[in-house]
Scaffold this motif. Structure first.
Motif, PDB file in Angstrom:
ATOM      1  N   ASP A 157       0.807  -1.219   0.000  1.00 28.41           N
ATOM      2  CA  ASP A 157       0.000   0.000   0.000  1.00 28.41           C
ATOM      3  C   ASP A 157       0.838   1.265   0.000  1.00 28.41           C
ATOM      4  N   ASP A 158       2.057   1.201   0.539  1.00 27.18           N
ATOM      5  CA  ASP A 158       2.876   2.404   0.659  1.00 27.18           C
ATOM      6  C   ASP A 158       3.696   2.699  -0.599  1.00 27.18           C
ATOM      7  N   LEU A 159       3.637   1.828  -1.612  1.00 25.23           N
ATOM      8  CA  LEU A 159       4.334   2.098  -2.864  1.00 25.23           C
ATOM      9  C   LEU A 159       3.401   2.807  -3.842  1.00 25.23           C
ATOM     10  N   THR A 160       3.980   3.486  -4.817  1.00 19.36           N
ATOM     11  CA  THR A 160       3.158   4.223  -5.776  1.00 19.36           C
ATOM     12  C   THR A 160       2.431   3.294  -6.736  1.00 19.36           C
ATOM     13  N   SER A 161       2.997   2.101  -6.983  1.00 16.59           N
ATOM     14  CA  SER A 161       2.392   1.131  -7.893  1.00 16.59           C
ATOM     15  C   SER A 161       3.071  -0.209  -7.672  1.00 16.59           C
ATOM     16  N   ASN A 162       2.713  -1.195  -8.490  1.00 12.62           N
ATOM     17  CA  ASN A 162       3.353  -2.507  -8.420  1.00 12.62           C
ATOM     18  C   ASN A 162       4.610  -2.594  -9.279  1.00 12.62           C
ATOM     19  N   LEU A 163       5.021  -1.481  -9.865  1.00 12.46           N
ATOM     20  CA  LEU A 163       6.233  -1.460 -10.687  1.00 12.46           C
ATOM     21  C   LEU A 163       7.446  -1.217  -9.795  1.00 12.46           C
ATOM     22  N   CYS A 164       8.367  -2.185  -9.781  1.00 12.28           N
ATOM     23  CA  CYS A 164       9.595  -2.021  -8.990  1.00 12.28           C
ATOM     24  C   CYS A 164      10.559  -1.092  -9.705  1.00 12.28           C
ATOM     25  N   TYR A 165      10.781  -1.336 -11.004  1.00 15.82           N
ATOM     26  CA  TYR A 165      11.615  -0.449 -11.820  1.00 15.82           C
ATOM     27  C   TYR A 165      11.310  -0.682 -13.295  1.00 15.82           C
ATOM     28  N   ASP A 166      11.653   0.308 -14.103  1.00  9.41           N
ATOM     29  CA  ASP A 166      11.535   0.232 -15.562  1.00  9.41           C
ATOM     30  C   ASP A 166      12.929   0.532 -16.097  1.00  9.41           C
ATOM     31  N   TRP A 167      13.659  -0.524 -16.448  1.00  9.62           N
ATOM     32  CA  TRP A 167      15.090  -0.447 -16.735  1.00  9.62           C
ATOM     33  C   TRP A 167      15.325  -0.504 -18.233  1.00  9.62           C
ATOM     34  N   GLY A 168      16.178   0.358 -18.738  1.00 10.11           N
ATOM     35  CA  GLY A 168      16.532   0.346 -20.147  1.00 10.11           C
ATOM     36  C   GLY A 168      18.036   0.268 -20.334  1.00 10.11           C
ATOM     37  N   PHE A 169      18.481  -0.577 -21.298  1.00  7.78           N
ATOM     38  CA  PHE A 169      19.917  -0.787 -21.454  1.00  7.78           C
ATOM     39  C   PHE A 169      20.212  -1.221 -22.897  1.00  7.78           C
ATOM     40  N   VAL A 170      21.065  -0.553 -23.608  1.00  5.94           N
ATOM     41  CA  VAL A 170      21.709   0.687 -23.205  1.00  5.94           C
ATOM     42  C   VAL A 170      20.795   1.806 -23.681  1.00  5.94           C
ATOM     43  N   GLU A 171      20.409   2.704 -22.787  1.00  5.15           N
ATOM     44  CA  GLU A 171      19.399   3.714 -23.105  1.00  5.15           C
ATOM     45  C   GLU A 171      19.832   4.586 -24.275  1.00  5.15           C
ATOM     46  N   GLU A 172      21.142   4.839 -24.379  1.00  4.47           N
ATOM     47  CA  GLU A 172      21.650   5.684 -25.468  1.00  4.47           C
ATOM     48  C   GLU A 172      21.487   5.005 -26.838  1.00  4.47           C
ATOM     49  N   ASN A 173      21.295   3.699 -26.850  1.00  2.00           N
ATOM     50  CA  ASN A 173      21.140   2.963 -28.106  1.00  2.00           C
ATOM     51  C   ASN A 173      19.710   2.990 -28.646  1.00  2.00           C
ATOM     52  N   LYS A 174      18.770   3.401 -27.820  1.00  2.74           N
ATOM     53  CA  LYS A 174      17.357   3.187 -28.145  1.00  2.74           C
ATOM     54  C   LYS A 174      16.945   3.814 -29.477  1.00  2.74           C
ATOM     55  N   ALA A 175      17.292   5.062 -29.684  1.00  5.60           N
ATOM     56  CA  ALA A 175      16.885   5.740 -30.924  1.00  5.60           C
ATOM     57  C   ALA A 175      17.505   5.073 -32.144  1.00  5.60           C
ATOM     58  N   ALA A 176      18.787   4.713 -32.050  1.00  7.63           N
ATOM     59  CA  ALA A 176      19.463   4.069 -33.176  1.00  7.63           C
ATOM     60  C   ALA A 176      18.881   2.686 -33.447  1.00  7.63           C
ATOM     61  N   VAL A 177      18.524   1.979 -32.392  1.00 12.04           N
ATOM     62  CA  VAL A 177      17.902   0.669 -32.556  1.00 12.04           C
ATOM     63  C   VAL A 177      16.570   0.802 -33.287  1.00 12.04           C
ATOM     64  N   ASN A 178      15.754   1.749 -32.859  1.00  5.95           N
ATOM     65  CA  ASN A 178      14.452   1.957 -33.505  1.00  5.95           C
ATOM     66  C   ASN A 178      14.620   2.319 -34.979  1.00  5.95           C
ATOM     67  N   LYS A 350      27.404 -10.903 -33.794  1.00  7.72           N
ATOM     68  CA  LYS A 350      27.884  -9.529 -33.977  1.00  7.72           C
ATOM     69  C   LYS A 350      26.718  -8.605 -34.384  1.00  7.72           C
ATOM     70  N   THR A 351      25.776  -8.460 -33.472  1.00  6.85           N
ATOM     71  CA  THR A 351      24.642  -7.560 -33.675  1.00  6.85           C
ATOM     72  C   THR A 351      25.090  -6.168 -33.248  1.00  6.85           C
ATOM     73  N   PRO A 352      25.122  -5.184 -34.142  1.00  3.30           N
ATOM     74  CA  PRO A 352      25.725  -3.889 -33.805  1.00  3.30           C
ATOM     75  C   PRO A 352      24.901  -3.031 -32.852  1.00  3.30           C
ATOM     76  N   LEU A 353      23.576  -3.247 -32.808  1.00  6.01           N
ATOM     77  CA  LEU A 353      22.720  -2.395 -31.976  1.00  6.01           C
ATOM     78  C   LEU A 353      21.767  -3.263 -31.162  1.00  6.01           C
ATOM     79  N   ILE A 354      21.727  -3.021 -29.855  1.00  8.99           N
ATOM     80  CA  ILE A 354      20.844  -3.789 -28.962  1.00  8.99           C
ATOM     81  C   ILE A 354      20.228  -2.847 -27.938  1.00  8.99           C
ATOM     82  N   TYR A 355      18.936  -3.045 -27.690  1.00 12.71           N
ATOM     83  CA  TYR A 355      18.275  -2.312 -26.603  1.00 12.71           C
ATOM     84  C   TYR A 355      17.400  -3.281 -25.816  1.00 12.71           C
ATOM     85  N   VAL A 356      17.560  -3.257 -24.501  1.00 11.42           N
ATOM     86  CA  VAL A 356      16.842  -4.166 -23.610  1.00 11.42           C
ATOM     87  C   VAL A 356      16.015  -3.344 -22.630  1.00 11.42           C
ATOM     88  N   ASN A 357      14.722  -3.624 -22.572  1.00 13.30           N
ATOM     89  CA  ASN A 357      13.852  -2.982 -21.581  1.00 13.30           C
ATOM     90  C   ASN A 357      13.294  -4.052 -20.643  1.00 13.30           C
TER      91      ASN A 357
END
Length: 429
Positions: A157-178, A350-357
């Motif tokens: 009840d004392d948490l804002t939601s049931n989401l512990c974290y929303d993790w992105g890796f590597v965040e700087e790769n996201k736009a290039a991956v898309n 040898k995958t040049p671009l990877i993004y993990v959420n």
């Protein structure tokens, strides 16, 4: 069989003789003078509000020394998480309190409500049946995606939601991956479930707490793969015992697979109760009890996508995973689907671009933590399955598709922060 000690040769282990002759020393073999036994009364509902725990009748039953409830642990630290994760927005994960015995609510089947200490196990179990308790059952959430919906029942009840974290890796790769996916000649998508499992080592968990009143020294005997972690976490964060006054002993351990690395409530309880009663206190888990008190493993739901160019070279990979944390954060739980998983998503290719959420989610289930490789098998499963599907869609040999995309030059820096120093994947294949 080879006789030169090479691959496939038999190996004699130093410990085999004593095990084969019945001279192993497991935690349940340890019995201290004057020890008492504890049985835990556990919740049979996944989510509920505790209105009453009446121990009066049970306390007067034969052999009962004392019955502990969550009220006895007010002011005592909860079980800490040993790994903190910062999400893709720079926010630290939500970490709820994890009391030794339930306080206010029960949050999964098996959450301990009370602990009965008696002269024998049988007396403790009998007394547990005499405890009168009242729990208002609340709506439970077990599906991770449902847990994140607006208006979903909150595990804490004392948490804002049931989401512990929303993790992105590597965040700087996201736009290039898309962008790579938009330009891809072919994209393969796959939805995967990496199911929850229970470790089931041969030897269930055991804890024996002891206290020397004359010296103030605590000793815990426990089925642990890492007694140093237990001493650090329990001493510093739960019971406030200086390290020089706390000894944690791990004798022979009959299997673990990771599930015996973590600090558990039963270890803290036996250490606490030994001092409170001034006599050793022992707990041995039953097999059925282990199913609802040992940390579970895996429990991921993933969408993985692989982008390829016109020549079938891998150009980008992205994943969206929901990872179940269960009702509380076990010792290393946040690290498993993130740093132990996302960093392995390049695999042998040898995958040049990877993004993990990864979205870690609290649910009304037993906590989940590391098991047998912890994150790496999940990553390999996702990657190899999507390659197989891509080969079918493209009408090519799956082995040839792999060979074409193997890493062949070393050292090789992957786009997910890991550098490989060597490897011969053609030979391995």
């Amino acid at each position: 069989m080879p006789k030169d000690g090479g691959i496939g040769a038999s190996t004699k282990r130093r410990e085999d003789v004593r095990f084969l002759t019945g001279n192993g020393n497991y935690t349940d073999d340890i019995n201290l003078h004057g020890q008492a036994y504890v049985h835990f009364l556990r919740s049979d509902v996944a989510h509920g509000r505790i209105n009453k725990v009446d121990t009066e009748a049970a306390s007067g039953m034969p052999g009962v020394l004392r019955i502990f409830t969550g009220a006895d642990f007010e002011g005592v630290g909860g079980l800490p998480c040993g790994w903190q994760v910062t999400d893709r927005f720079g926010e630290v994960m939500q970490e709820p309190a994890h009391p030794v015995l339930a306080q206010g609510k029960v949050r999964h089947v098996g959450d301990p409500i009370a602990a009965i200490v008696a002269e024998t196990y049988a007396q403790a179990r009998d007394a547990a049946e005499a405890i009168e308790y009242d729990i208002d059952e609340l709506p439970a959430v077990v599906n991770m995606k449902d847990a994140l919906k607006e208006g979903a029942p909150k595990v804490h009840d004392d948490l804002t939601s049931n989401l512990c974290y929303d993790w992105g890796f590597v965040e700087e790769n996201k736009a290039a991956v898309n962008e790579a996916f938009e330009k891809a000649a072919h994209v393969t998508s796959l939805e995967l479930v990496n199911n929850r499992l229970i470790a089931n080592p041969m030897e269930p968990r055991v804890a024996v707490g002891d206290f020397n009143r004359s010296t103030g020294d605590h000793t815990l005997y426990t089925t642990s793969q890492n007694p140093h972690v237990i001493r650090l976490l329990m001493g510093a964060f739960v019971l406030g015992i200086p390290e020089h006054k706390l000894r944690v002993v791990s004798p022979d351990v009959g299997g673990g697979f990771g599930t015996k690395i973590f600090h558990y409530a039963e270890e803290a309880f036996c250490t606490f109760a030994a001092k409170a009663l001034n006599r050793p206190v022992k707990w041995t888990s039953s097999r059925s009890e282990a199913f609802m008190s040992d940390a579970h493993g895996r429990d991921h739901v993933t969408r993985i996508e692989l982008a390829l160019d016109k020549d079938n070279n891998f150009t980008a990979l992205r994943t969206d995973t929901h990872a179940n944390m269960g009702a509380y954060l076990s010792t290393f739980a946040p690290s498993v689907p993130t740093w132990l998983h996302g960093t392995l998503m390049a695999g042998n290719y040898k995958t040049p671009l990877i993004y993990v959420n990864v979205k870690a989610v609290f649910t009304n289930t037993v906590p989940v933590d590391a098991y047998r490789g912890a994150g790496r098998p999940e990553a390999t499963f996702q990657l190899e399955r999507v390659i197989d599907k891509a080969a079918r869609e493209l009408g090519v040999d799956p082995i040839a598709l792999r060979r074409q995309n193997f890493i062949t030059e070393f050292p090789y820096a992957t786009p997910v922060a890991v550098e490989y120093d060597t490897g011969d994947y053609h030979a391995t294949m």
